[in-house]
Structures are given as C-alpha cells and as structure tokens.
Scaffold this motif. Structure first.
Motif, PDB file in Angstrom:
ATOM      1  N   ILE A 267     -30.347  95.618  -9.434  1.00  0.00           N
ATOM      2  CA  ILE A 267     -30.128  96.480 -10.588  1.00  0.00           C
ATOM      3  C   ILE A 267     -28.811  96.065 -11.241  1.00  0.00           C
ATOM      4  N   LEU A 268     -28.854  95.836 -12.528  1.00  0.00           N
ATOM      5  CA  LEU A 268     -27.677  95.436 -13.292  1.00  0.00           C
ATOM      6  C   LEU A 268     -27.269  96.582 -14.202  1.00  0.00           C
ATOM      7  N   VAL A 269     -25.973  96.946 -14.178  1.00  0.00           N
ATOM      8  CA  VAL A 269     -25.481  98.092 -14.939  1.00  0.00           C
ATOM      9  C   VAL A 269     -24.345  97.660 -15.853  1.00  0.00           C
ATOM     10  N   ARG A 270     -24.433  98.074 -17.121  1.00  0.00           N
ATOM     11  CA  ARG A 270     -23.363  97.790 -18.091  1.00  0.00           C
ATOM     12  C   ARG A 270     -22.141  98.627 -17.731  1.00  0.00           C
ATOM     13  N   GLN A 271     -20.986  97.977 -17.652  1.00  0.00           N
ATOM     14  CA  GLN A 271     -19.750  98.655 -17.250  1.00  0.00           C
ATOM     15  C   GLN A 271     -19.236  99.642 -18.287  1.00  0.00           C
TER      16      GLN A 271
ATOM     17  N   ASN B 191     -21.812  89.973 -12.722  1.00  0.00           N
ATOM     18  CA  ASN B 191     -22.447  88.712 -13.086  1.00  0.00           C
ATOM     19  C   ASN B 191     -21.773  88.088 -14.322  1.00  0.00           C
ATOM     20  N   ASP B 192     -22.306  86.958 -14.777  1.00  0.00           N
ATOM     21  CA  ASP B 192     -21.716  86.213 -15.903  1.00  0.00           C
ATOM     22  C   ASP B 192     -21.708  87.000 -17.210  1.00  0.00           C
ATOM     23  N   GLN B 193     -22.629  87.952 -17.360  1.00  0.00           N
ATOM     24  CA  GLN B 193     -22.694  88.765 -18.584  1.00  0.00           C
ATOM     25  C   GLN B 193     -21.808  90.014 -18.485  1.00  0.00           C
TER      26      GLN B 193
ATOM     27  N   VAL C  15     -22.468  94.904 -13.702  1.00  0.00           N
ATOM     28  CA  VAL C  15     -22.287  95.141 -12.269  1.00  0.00           C
ATOM     29  C   VAL C  15     -23.647  95.009 -11.606  1.00  0.00           C
ATOM     30  N   GLU C  16     -23.728  94.167 -10.578  1.00  0.00           N
ATOM     31  CA  GLU C  16     -24.985  93.936  -9.876  1.00  0.00           C
ATOM     32  C   GLU C  16     -25.019  94.757  -8.598  1.00  0.00           C
ATOM     33  N   TYR C  17     -26.120  95.497  -8.422  1.00  0.00           N
ATOM     34  CA  TYR C  17     -26.337  96.336  -7.244  1.00  0.00           C
ATOM     35  C   TYR C  17     -27.524  95.795  -6.473  1.00  0.00           C
ATOM     36  N   GLU C  18     -27.434  95.854  -5.138  1.00  0.00           N
ATOM     37  CA  GLU C  18     -28.560  95.503  -4.273  1.00  0.00           C
ATOM     38  C   GLU C  18     -28.751  96.604  -3.253  1.00  0.00           C
TER      39      GLU C  18
END
Length: 182
Positions: A57-61, A84-86, A89-92
């Motif tokens: 899951i990727l979340v905009r900061q 990540n590069d964009q 915040v990456e969640y696992e």
C-alpha cells in the motif's frame, strides 16, 4: 453514494475491496490489479497493489488523510517500510507478535513510552524492527539531538524527529506471557 464513513471506507480499501465505493469525502476505485483511494476532488491519497496474497500500500505523505490512514493501516498490521521514488510511504503486511500493538511515531514518543514502561519492570519489552526481526530495546540514551537505541547486538542512532515503527505491550488485566529470554 454509500453510507460508509471515512474510516469504514478506508478499511474496505485496506481489505482489498475492488468495488466502486464513495462517500461525501472519499472514493474507492478499482484499477486493474489495484485499488485507488481518492479525495473528494480526485486527489490520489493511496494505492493498494494487489499481487497474489502479498499487498503493498502506497500513501501520499502530504494528504490530510495520512494520519488516519497510518492509524488504520497499523491496526491491520501494515507497517511502513520506506519511501519510494515518488515520495509515497510504502506499507507492507507484517505480523505483530501476540501481546503487542504497533506504533508509528517520532522517536521522542518512543523514548517517553520506554521510560514509563521500563519503570514498571514488566516481562514484555518494547520492540523495534531490525531487518526482519523484532528486537527488545535494552537501553535508550539521548545526546545532542540524537537518540541511541540499544538492542541485542546492535545500536541505532536516530534524530529526535525521525519516525520509527515500534511495538508496545498491550495493556491488559491478565498477566502476559514473556516472548523473549533476558
């Protein structure tokens, strides 16, 4: 529009619901093998990539929903692993040991909790992530705007404002079982 509130809609998103759902503030849209959580005006807040049983899951900061998403993600055992590069915040998904709950805070909040918890001398310790393991904090020292976290076989230096994932014992009336040997 559904009658789901923001929290319920975010939970559906985290669970991988691939239906179109919306309320007055948020909208959940399926896109190929992923789901997108969008704000009222179409701003992308988060993306859930569904790849087999492993989900990222990727979340905009900068989102107004970042704090709420973080709280709900940690409740569902999704923990931040990096940016990540964009700049997302990456969640696992990461299982949390029984008797613990996850926290994602600035290091100074960990220090305050550790001081309070350490003074109680309970069997369960506060844990931090090191590689793929959860290690008990043995000692925390503070000096020149840095915290030094001592764990078995390692020491980590963090700035006061650094964010960190840590596990705290769940407060209960029943005695907890010790999961680490001293």
């Amino acid at each position: 529009m559904s009658k789901l509130n923001d929290v319920e809609l975010i939970r559906k998103f985290i669970q991988g619901d691939l239906s179109f759902l919306a309320n007055q503030n948020l909208r959940l849209e399926p896109v190929f093998n992923s789901a997108q959580l969008l704000a009222k005006r179409g701003e992308l807040i988060a993306t859930a990539k569904l790849v087999g049983k492993i989900r990222a899951i990727l979340v905009r900061q900068s989102s107004a929903y970042q704090e709420l998403l973080n709280r709900i993600l940690t409740e569902h055992q999704y923990l931040p692993i990096g940016i990540n590069d964009q700049g997302l915040v990456e969640y696992e998904h990461s299982p949390i040991p029984s008797g613990y709950e996850a926290n994602y805070t600035e290091v100074r909040h960990l220090w305050k909790a550790w001081r309070t918890h350490y003074s109680r001398k309970t069997n369960l310790k506060i844990l931090i992530r090191s590689n793929q393991d959860w290690l008990p904090i043995q000692k925390i020292e503070f000096g020149q705007e840095n915290f030094f976290l001592h764990v078995p076989g390692d020491e980590k230096m963090l700035c006061v404002s650094d964010q960190i994932i840590w596990l705290s014992p769940i407060e209960s009336d029943e005695p907890a079982t010790q999961i680490f040997n001293d």
